[in-house]
Design a protein around this motif. Structure first.
Motif, PDB file in Angstrom:
ATOM      1  N   ILE A  68      61.626  24.020  76.470  1.00 21.77           N
ATOM      2  CA  ILE A  68      62.289  25.071  75.705  1.00 21.77           C
ATOM      3  C   ILE A  68      63.142  25.901  76.669  1.00 21.77           C
ATOM      4  O   ILE A  68      62.693  26.193  77.781  1.00 21.77           O
ATOM      5  CB  ILE A  68      61.231  25.954  74.996  1.00 21.77           C
ATOM      6  N   ILE A 123      59.428  34.595  74.119  1.00 19.19           N
ATOM      7  CA  ILE A 123      57.981  34.699  74.258  1.00 19.19           C
ATOM      8  C   ILE A 123      57.627  34.736  75.741  1.00 19.19           C
ATOM      9  O   ILE A 123      58.190  33.973  76.535  1.00 19.19           O
ATOM     10  CB  ILE A 123      57.263  33.556  73.487  1.00 19.19           C
ATOM     11  N   LYS A 145      54.697  34.229  78.470  1.00 23.06           N
ATOM     12  CA  LYS A 145      53.427  33.514  78.567  1.00 23.06           C
ATOM     13  C   LYS A 145      52.837  33.670  79.969  1.00 23.06           C
ATOM     14  O   LYS A 145      53.571  33.675  80.949  1.00 23.06           O
ATOM     15  CB  LYS A 145      53.628  32.015  78.277  1.00 23.06           C
ATOM     16  N   GLY A 166      47.584  29.459  74.266  1.00 22.54           N
ATOM     17  CA  GLY A 166      47.944  30.631  73.471  1.00 22.54           C
ATOM     18  C   GLY A 166      47.379  31.940  74.023  1.00 22.54           C
ATOM     19  O   GLY A 166      47.707  33.010  73.526  1.00 22.54           O
ATOM     20  N   GLU A 195      60.112  31.961  77.510  1.00 24.09           N
ATOM     21  CA  GLU A 195      60.779  30.914  76.722  1.00 24.09           C
ATOM     22  C   GLU A 195      61.419  31.532  75.494  1.00 24.09           C
ATOM     23  O   GLU A 195      60.971  32.572  75.016  1.00 24.09           O
ATOM     24  CB  GLU A 195      59.757  29.870  76.229  1.00 24.09           C
ATOM     25  N   LYS A 196      62.413  30.870  74.973  1.00 28.38           N
ATOM     26  CA  LYS A 196      62.932  31.194  73.642  1.00 28.38           C
ATOM     27  C   LYS A 196      61.767  30.995  72.677  1.00 28.38           C
ATOM     28  O   LYS A 196      61.018  30.015  72.803  1.00 28.38           O
ATOM     29  CB  LYS A 196      64.078  30.236  73.310  1.00 28.38           C
ATOM     30  N   TYR A 197      61.570  31.927  71.728  1.00 32.05           N
ATOM     31  CA  TYR A 197      60.485  31.755  70.769  1.00 32.05           C
ATOM     32  C   TYR A 197      60.971  30.915  69.586  1.00 32.05           C
ATOM     33  O   TYR A 197      61.987  31.231  68.966  1.00 32.05           O
ATOM     34  CB  TYR A 197      59.965  33.116  70.279  1.00 32.05           C
ATOM     35  N   ILE A 198      60.254  29.848  69.310  1.00 31.77           N
ATOM     36  CA  ILE A 198      60.623  28.975  68.191  1.00 31.77           C
ATOM     37  C   ILE A 198      59.800  29.357  66.967  1.00 31.77           C
ATOM     38  O   ILE A 198      58.574  29.251  66.980  1.00 31.77           O
ATOM     39  CB  ILE A 198      60.387  27.492  68.547  1.00 31.77           C
ATOM     40  N   GLN A 223      46.258  26.389  62.731  1.00 34.65           N
ATOM     41  CA  GLN A 223      45.509  27.133  63.726  1.00 34.65           C
ATOM     42  C   GLN A 223      45.432  28.579  63.287  1.00 34.65           C
ATOM     43  O   GLN A 223      46.315  29.089  62.623  1.00 34.65           O
ATOM     44  CB  GLN A 223      46.200  27.154  65.097  1.00 34.65           C
ATOM     45  N   HIS A 242      45.095  30.793  67.629  1.00 32.87           N
ATOM     46  CA  HIS A 242      45.108  29.709  68.612  1.00 32.87           C
ATOM     47  C   HIS A 242      43.825  28.903  68.630  1.00 32.87           C
ATOM     48  O   HIS A 242      43.572  28.151  69.564  1.00 32.87           O
ATOM     49  CB  HIS A 242      45.481  30.245  69.998  1.00 32.87           C
ATOM     50  N   GLU A 247      51.299  18.574  75.014  1.00 31.14           N
ATOM     51  CA  GLU A 247      51.590  19.331  73.793  1.00 31.14           C
ATOM     52  C   GLU A 247      53.096  19.519  73.659  1.00 31.14           C
ATOM     53  O   GLU A 247      53.771  19.844  74.638  1.00 31.14           O
ATOM     54  CB  GLU A 247      50.952  20.721  73.855  1.00 31.14           C
ATOM     55  N   LEU A 253      56.267  21.210  70.917  1.00 30.11           N
ATOM     56  CA  LEU A 253      56.650  21.957  69.720  1.00 30.11           C
ATOM     57  C   LEU A 253      57.850  21.257  69.112  1.00 30.11           C
ATOM     58  O   LEU A 253      58.783  20.883  69.833  1.00 30.11           O
ATOM     59  CB  LEU A 253      57.034  23.397  70.059  1.00 30.11           C
ATOM     60  N   ILE A 258      55.436  21.823  75.851  1.00 33.01           N
ATOM     61  CA  ILE A 258      54.983  23.193  76.146  1.00 33.01           C
ATOM     62  C   ILE A 258      53.894  23.250  77.219  1.00 33.01           C
ATOM     63  O   ILE A 258      53.968  24.026  78.130  1.00 33.01           O
ATOM     64  CB  ILE A 258      54.573  24.035  74.914  1.00 33.01           C
ATOM     65  N   GLU A 259      52.867  22.433  77.110  1.00 35.68           N
ATOM     66  CA  GLU A 259      51.867  22.399  78.180  1.00 35.68           C
ATOM     67  C   GLU A 259      51.055  21.114  78.100  1.00 35.68           C
ATOM     68  O   GLU A 259      51.141  20.389  77.105  1.00 35.68           O
ATOM     69  CB  GLU A 259      50.965  23.642  78.151  1.00 35.68           C
ATOM     70  N   THR A 314      53.111  26.106  62.215  1.00 36.24           N
ATOM     71  CA  THR A 314      52.143  27.025  62.836  1.00 36.24           C
ATOM     72  C   THR A 314      52.085  28.365  62.092  1.00 36.24           C
ATOM     73  O   THR A 314      51.180  29.153  62.315  1.00 36.24           O
ATOM     74  CB  THR A 314      52.499  27.272  64.310  1.00 36.24           C
TER      75      THR A 314
HETATM   76  C1  MV4 Z   1      55.240  28.739  71.533  1.00 34.86           C
HETATM   77  C2  MV4 Z   1      55.543  28.940  70.175  1.00 34.86           C
HETATM   78  C3  MV4 Z   1      56.866  29.195  69.848  1.00 34.86           C
HETATM   79  N1  MV4 Z   1      57.813  29.228  70.803  1.00 34.86           N
HETATM   80  N2  MV4 Z   1      56.219  28.781  72.444  1.00 34.86           N
HETATM   81  C4  MV4 Z   1      50.495  28.536  71.077  1.00 34.86           C
HETATM   82  C5  MV4 Z   1      49.518  27.705  71.795  1.00 34.86           C
HETATM   83  C6  MV4 Z   1      50.155  27.356  73.079  1.00 34.86           C
HETATM   84  N3  MV4 Z   1      49.781  26.055  73.520  1.00 34.86           N
HETATM   85  C7  MV4 Z   1      51.612  27.451  72.813  1.00 34.86           C
HETATM   86  N4  MV4 Z   1      51.758  28.159  71.575  1.00 34.86           N
HETATM   87  C8  MV4 Z   1      52.975  28.433  71.055  1.00 34.86           C
HETATM   88  N5  MV4 Z   1      53.996  28.464  71.943  1.00 34.86           N
HETATM   89  C9  MV4 Z   1      57.475  29.021  72.081  1.00 34.86           C
HETATM   90  N6  MV4 Z   1      58.432  29.037  73.008  1.00 34.86           N
HETATM   91  C10 MV4 Z   1      54.509  28.878  69.247  1.00 34.86           C
HETATM   92  C11 MV4 Z   1      53.212  28.632  69.682  1.00 34.86           C
HETATM   93  C12 MV4 Z   1      52.195  28.581  68.681  1.00 34.86           C
HETATM   94  C13 MV4 Z   1      51.831  29.717  67.892  1.00 34.86           C
HETATM   95  C14 MV4 Z   1      52.415  30.961  68.063  1.00 34.86           C
HETATM   96  C15 MV4 Z   1      52.047  32.044  67.292  1.00 34.86           C
HETATM   97  C16 MV4 Z   1      51.071  31.888  66.305  1.00 34.86           C
HETATM   98  C17 MV4 Z   1      50.481  30.677  66.111  1.00 34.86           C
HETATM   99  C18 MV4 Z   1      50.847  29.572  66.890  1.00 34.86           C
HETATM  100  C19 MV4 Z   1      50.231  28.332  66.695  1.00 34.86           C
HETATM  101  C20 MV4 Z   1      50.587  27.258  67.456  1.00 34.86           C
HETATM  102  C21 MV4 Z   1      51.565  27.389  68.450  1.00 34.86           C
END
Ligand code: MV4
Length: 453
Positions: free
Chosen positions: A131, A156, A158, A165, A200-203, A232, A235, A275, A277, A287-288, A437
């Protein structure tokens, strides 16, 4: 092959590992805390050793206690399960130094993937889409402000030492970023011992899809399909399924190729999960990576016809991977519901004593649990009581089977989230597979929404 494996875990996963060892002719050692002296896993293993008081920091997380238990029982390997010490590079290094095989990836991989900013940077170098965001960690509040302005809100933040999460902050306007940066840094320092953040940009409204991979110690890697994990709450995954409902064969091929490249690029060994997105346009981003066997591994086992715990043990013993690289096909459809001991209204953990328990069976029904009638669910650990996994020819068959299975499940004495699962299974958005999500937000009051620390 190993002669004796110590299982450094509790609950359903400890049992799952012990049973896999028994099927492979490997002796087992259970470890347990004082709160778990009557736990099911203690009685199934060939030997059992108490490793300390109820609190996990005094028992299941205490490296010297676990290592001592392996030494006195002469175990030649340790399976860490999930949680606890499973992704702890320091623990894996100690195992190496003590000539005990850690059943999991080597310390090099645990270190790399445990540093989420470094993992992201490494994946980008390997040509895996990430991202838009920071290159590594962000140096300062000012740098965060500048970068967010360039990328565009929402963004976002992190915690680089976090994951799953934990330690995330969504930032929607430039006015919020300074406070968000400082609080996220403080919280990250407290929780993970490191203040490092990345951005990261929030998706919005993404789908959370993960790829199971396996690798041997000779450089071979295989992908074992995906799991859809978008249901979820805070998280904590509630429902997982495979295949992901709306993923086309073409998109799946591309995803598997990407995960293969990612795993191969870092020389991944043992099992793991990458993982991703998926945004609304169907673009996907790494993402991870999770460097352990995951709670939801039975979903993959069901559609792939493999035993991932046995695979883990064979790979750790140095065996060559006996799976095709990227073209293993999923058969049918699998769904898992996580049954937790929790209050159906407040969603707070509700530990206690189970005084009656009954699960239905039939073809395609699998129950992974360490619960028995009369057992205690202690308050010290996670609230998972059972995993109900069903297999159907189609997704509709699997949903019907899950509803029937949960309707005939009886767990008396404690409160559970079974009623919530039945609501989700009846929800049109779940049934048509379009859920993201954001799906669970509808089930909860506003104060419960979004990423909290
Ligand atoms: C994000 C995202 C949107 N944009 N990153 C949550 C768990 C972790 N492994 C990564 N997560 C997320 N990362 C970016 N750039 C959305 C999630 C996300 C989430 C965020 C808010 C509420 C519920 C969520 C459920 C799954 C993933």
């Amino acid at each position: 092959m190993f002669k004796k494996v110590l299982v450094a875990n509790r609950g359903e996963i400890a049992l799952r590992i012990i049973w896999a060892c028994q099927e492979m002719g490997i002796k087992t050692v259970a470890v347990y805390s004082e709160a778990d002296k009557d736990a099911h896993h203690v009685h199934c293993a060939d030997e059992a050793i108490c490793i300390g008081p109820a609190r996990s920091t005094d028992s299941y997380l205490k490296v010297p206690n676990v290592i001592s238990a392996a030494e006195v029982t002469d175990a030649d390997a340790i399976h860490p399960g999930y949680g606890f010490l499973s992704e702890n590079a320091h623990f894996a290094e100690i195992c190496d130094a003590c000539k005990i095989k850690f059943i999991g990836p080597p310390p090099r991989i645990l270190n790399l993937m445990g540093d989420k900013a470094r993992a992201r940077e490494t994946m980008q170098k390997e040509g895996v889409p990430v991202i838009p965001g920071s290159k590594g960690v962000i140096a300062s509040e000012e740098a965060a402000m500048k970068l967010a302005g360039e990328i565009g809100y929402p963004v976002i933040l992190k915690a680089s030492g976090g994951g799953g999460g934990r330690g995330m902050r969504i930032v929607r306007t430039p006015e919020e970023i300074s406070v968000a940066f400082r609080t996220a840094q403080n919280e990250s320092e407290k929780a993970f011992g490191s203040p490092h953040l990345y951005l990261e940009k929030y998706i919005e409204g993404a789908k959370h899809i993960e790829v199971q991979i396996a690798g041997d110690e000779h450089g071979n890697v295989a992908t074992l399909g995906e799991r859809e994990c978008s249901v979820q709450r805070r998280h904590q995954k509630l429902i997982e399924e495979a295949p992901s409902p709306l993923l086309t064969d073409r998109a799946r091929k591309k995803l598997m190729k990407t995960a293969y490249r990612a795993a191969r690029g870092v020389g991944y060994a043992n099992v793991g999960t990458f993982e991703f997105l998926f945004d609304r346009e169907g673009h996907f981003y790494f993402i991870e990576a999770n460097t352990r066997i995951q709670v939801e591994h039975p979903v993959t086992e069901t559609v792939m016809g493999v035993d991932l715990i046995q695979e883990q043990i064979k790979l750790a013993a140095g065996e060559r991977l006996a799976l095709p690289a990227t073209d293993m096909r999923m058969r049918g459809h699998a769904i898992e519901c996580r049954i937790n001991a929790e209050d159906p209204d407040s969603f707070m953990p509700a530990p206690g004593t189970i005084n009656g328990l009954s699960f239905p069976g039939g073809p395609g029904v699998r129950i992974d649990t360490a619960a028995y009638s009369g057992c205690v669910i202690p308050p010290h650990y996670d609230s998972l009581v059972a995993k109900v996994i069903v297999a159907g020819k189609t997704r509709a068959d699997a949903i019907a089977k899950m509803r029937r299975t949960l309707e005939y499940t009886r767990i008396d004495g404690i409160r559970t989230n079974i009623s919530l699962h039945l609501k989700i299974l009846a929800d049109p958005e779940f049934r048509d597979g379009t859920y993201t999500t954001a799906f669970m937000d509808r089930y909860f009051p506003k104060r419960d929404r979004g990423a909290t620390f």
